[in-house]
Design a protein around this motif. Structure first.
Motif, PDB file in Angstrom:
ATOM      1  N   GLU A 163      -3.812  -5.252  12.697  1.00  0.00           N
ATOM      2  CA  GLU A 163      -5.256  -4.977  12.805  1.00  0.00           C
ATOM      3  C   GLU A 163      -5.711  -4.057  11.681  1.00  0.00           C
ATOM      4  N   LEU A 164      -4.921  -3.051  11.359  1.00  0.00           N
ATOM      5  CA  LEU A 164      -5.277  -2.169  10.241  1.00  0.00           C
ATOM      6  C   LEU A 164      -5.309  -2.939   8.928  1.00  0.00           C
ATOM      7  N   HIS A 165      -4.301  -3.758   8.709  1.00  0.00           N
ATOM      8  CA  HIS A 165      -4.259  -4.531   7.458  1.00  0.00           C
ATOM      9  C   HIS A 165      -5.442  -5.483   7.370  1.00  0.00           C
ATOM     10  N   ARG A 166      -5.845  -6.030   8.507  1.00  0.00           N
ATOM     11  CA  ARG A 166      -7.004  -6.929   8.511  1.00  0.00           C
ATOM     12  C   ARG A 166      -8.259  -6.187   8.054  1.00  0.00           C
ATOM     13  N   ARG A 167      -8.288  -4.881   8.317  1.00  0.00           N
ATOM     14  CA  ARG A 167      -9.432  -4.044   7.905  1.00  0.00           C
ATOM     15  C   ARG A 167      -9.202  -3.413   6.542  1.00  0.00           C
ATOM     16  N   THR A 217       4.085  -9.855   4.571  1.00  0.00           N
ATOM     17  CA  THR A 217       3.034  -9.455   5.513  1.00  0.00           C
ATOM     18  C   THR A 217       3.686  -8.943   6.792  1.00  0.00           C
ATOM     19  N   ILE A 218       2.945  -8.154   7.536  1.00  0.00           N
ATOM     20  CA  ILE A 218       3.468  -7.643   8.809  1.00  0.00           C
ATOM     21  C   ILE A 218       3.617  -8.777   9.816  1.00  0.00           C
ATOM     22  N   ARG A 219       2.799  -9.815   9.683  1.00  0.00           N
ATOM     23  CA  ARG A 219       2.949 -10.975  10.563  1.00  0.00           C
ATOM     24  C   ARG A 219       4.281 -11.674  10.300  1.00  0.00           C
TER      25      ARG A 219
END
Length: 564
Positions: free
Chosen positions: A111-115, A230-232
């Protein structure tokens, strides 16, 4: 009085150059978590982005304000213990718990990376474990992705967990947090902070399963380009690695018997006194990493040899060479991911998945238990390819009316279009009671070759594995099974299991195996998922949840539970 003075400080959680974290209340409301960050270190873009985040795994910002020297953030307080406190008190965590916490934290990081934000300080003291799971806290040195390190605004992170680039080598990005997450997972599994002792324990497969060690080593690589990008990707690798670890654990179901003889309890160690004449089998099991093996049967054989009960001999050959007709027995073969089965009628009219509940005959000796090699039958199976591996579900049945089979096994043989074997391995299960069918799901294969067909063949047990049932086996019922999705869009199954009748074997662990079977409209198996759960008390349900997986399309769900 300033707003800063209006808060009542109840407890100081941490204090250092990067700021001060407190538990506070105001006008009878609270508690809240207050973070006071030196103005020279704060990046206000981080807190603006955090206020827009929707993940429940991240702090919920209640208010922000500034003093002459500090930027102050007030967040909802989540009661719980830090990961540092938990590991300090308990030591290393079980694989299932460590993986679950890691995936929770990955949800917050994504979520942080998405932001557009890198946390930059993922460490045991900044992970809070609460009743609803793990939470990532303290964004005191978080930075926008791509931020260059500078002497005016250093973001070193926590020693041992921070990525090398945080010390001035390169800008921070998603891979910076991937590195910290890999170290965090290693910390949970070893109980040690990164260092020389940590690295030594990390290579011990009895502590850290090889599939997860590979994920940790890649995730924490010095060069960011060598890590998961990526974290995913990292979270998916952790999920897959945990399944491989589960397969390894399933191959070691004989450990408790080794422990009963005072051995180390780690099957496959060079100095394990349980290995005896089975040492070569243990060595192969170590070399296979995420492969399943018949190490448990070898260990039991060596134990019985030590007791003078038998002389060890290798297991007989796999029954037959194909799916049809081996000495009158039944088999199973699937091609191209399609399932097929050879019908085995229930014994004495019983249900296919139930054990024979006929009373035991008084005075019946164990040696007189009638068992034929055709009594061990693969009644149905299915497989499909997932991330380069064979993902399968198998139903193995003990068709005998009175004989228990300890550590029954079957082989998984992959063949190419010309019938040439491209992969072959064996899977051991704990026990099959008379008339019982066990559904089991796992992965197999090399990870590099896709077979055209897969054969699932039962392995004839040796005499020492077969004995008369001493009591009725434990019967578990699974209820309220349903499917949902996790934050990565993968399918998760939840439900409850209850212990209804019978007795667990003396060598059973404190867990139960839960297998979820997926079927299509025609009733054919198309897939399966399994997990371990704590064994319930009699009559008291226990909840279970599988890890997220990509599953094939299905029309119905069945679930079974067994003593493990």
């Amino acid at each position: 009085m300033s707003i800063d003075d209006a808060y009542e400080v109840q407890r100081v959680l941490s204090s250092g150059p990067g700021g001060r974290t407190e538990v506070v209340a105001i006008d009878g409301f609270g508690p809240y978590l207050r973070k006071k960050i030196p103005s020279s270190l704060v990046d206000r873009r981080v807190w603006t982005a955090l206020s827009e985040c929707s993940s429940l795994r991240l702090p919920h910002v209640v208010a922000t304000y500034e003093t002459p020297d500090e930027f102050v953030v007030v967040c909802d307080f989540v009661p719980g213990d830090t990961l540092h406190e938990i590991v300090s008190a308990r030591g290393r965590l079980p694989v299932s718990e460590a993986v679950r916490i890691a995936l929770d934290v990955c949800e917050a990081v994504e979520e942080l990376h998405r932001r557009g934000i890198a946390h930059c300080d993922i460490s045991p003291r900044n992970v809070l474990v609460a009743a609803d799971g793990a939470h990532l806290i303290d964004l005191g040195i978080a930075r926008p992705l791509g931020t260059e390190p500078s002497s005016e605004s250093p973001h070193f992170g926590t020693h041992g967990f921070a990525a090398p680039e945080q010390y001035g080598f390169a800008p921070v990005d998603e891979r910076t947090d991937v590195c910290a997450m890999a170290h965090l997972l290693g910390y949970m599994l070893t109980g040690l902070e990164p260092g020389d002792a940590y690295r030594a324990v990390l290579t011990d497969e009895s502590v850290v399963p090889a599939p997860l060690r590979a994920v940790i080593e890649r995730g924490s690589a010095f060069e960011p380009s060598a890590r998961f990008q990526t974290i995913r990707d990292f979270a998916h690798a952790v999920d897959e690695g945990s399944k491989g670890a589960f397969s390894q654990a399933a191959s070691r179901v004989g450990t408790s018997s080794c422990e009963n003889l005072g051995a180390s309890g780690v099957i496959g160690d060079e100095d394990d006194s349980c290995n005896g004449s089975a040492a070569s089998s243990g060595g192969r099991g170590r070399a296979k990493k995420r492969r399943t093996a018949i190490v448990a049967v070898s260990c039991i054989a060596a134990i019985l040899t030590a007791l003078g009960a038998i002389s060890y001999a290798t297991l007989p050959n796999v029954l037959g060479a194909g799916a049809a007709g081996h000495d009158g027995g039944s088999g199973n073969q699937t091609k191209g991911g399609q399932s097929s089965s050879y019908e085995v009628p229930p014994i004495d009219g019983g249900a296919p998945g139930a054990a024979d509940e006929s009373p035991l005959e008084e005075g019946f000796s164990e040696s007189a238990a009638a068992f034929s090699k055709e009594d061990l039958v693969v009644v149905e199976s299915s497989w499909h390819m997932s991330n380069g591996y064979i993902s399968y579900v198998v139903a193995l049945r003990n068709a005998s009316k009175d004989a228990v089979v300890d550590y029954p096994a079957f082989s998984i043989v992959g063949r190419d279009s010309e019938g040439k074997i491209v992969s072959s391995e064996e899977q051991v299960l704990p026990r099959l009671n008379p008339g019982e069918t066990m559904y089991f799901s796992s992965i197999a294969g090399t990870g590099t070759v896709t077979p055209r067909s897969v054969d699932f063949l039962p392995i004839a047990p040796d005499e020492y594995q077969v004995h008369r049932a001493r009591s009725e086996g434990a019967v578990f019922r699974v209820t309220d099974v349903s499917a949902t999705t996790d934050t990565f869009g993968e399918v998760v199954f939840v439900g409850e299991a209850i212990w209804e009748a019978g007795e667990k074997g003396e060598d059973a662990t404190s867990d139960i195996l839960v297998t979820v079977v997926l079927r299509d409209d025609a009733g054919e198996m198309v897939g399966g998922v399994m997990t371990l759960a704590s064994c319930p008390e009699r009559g008291v349900p226990v909840a279970f949840q599988t890890l997220g997986e990509d599953v094939p399309d299905y029309a119905s769900i069945e679930a079974y539970a067994y003593a493990w």
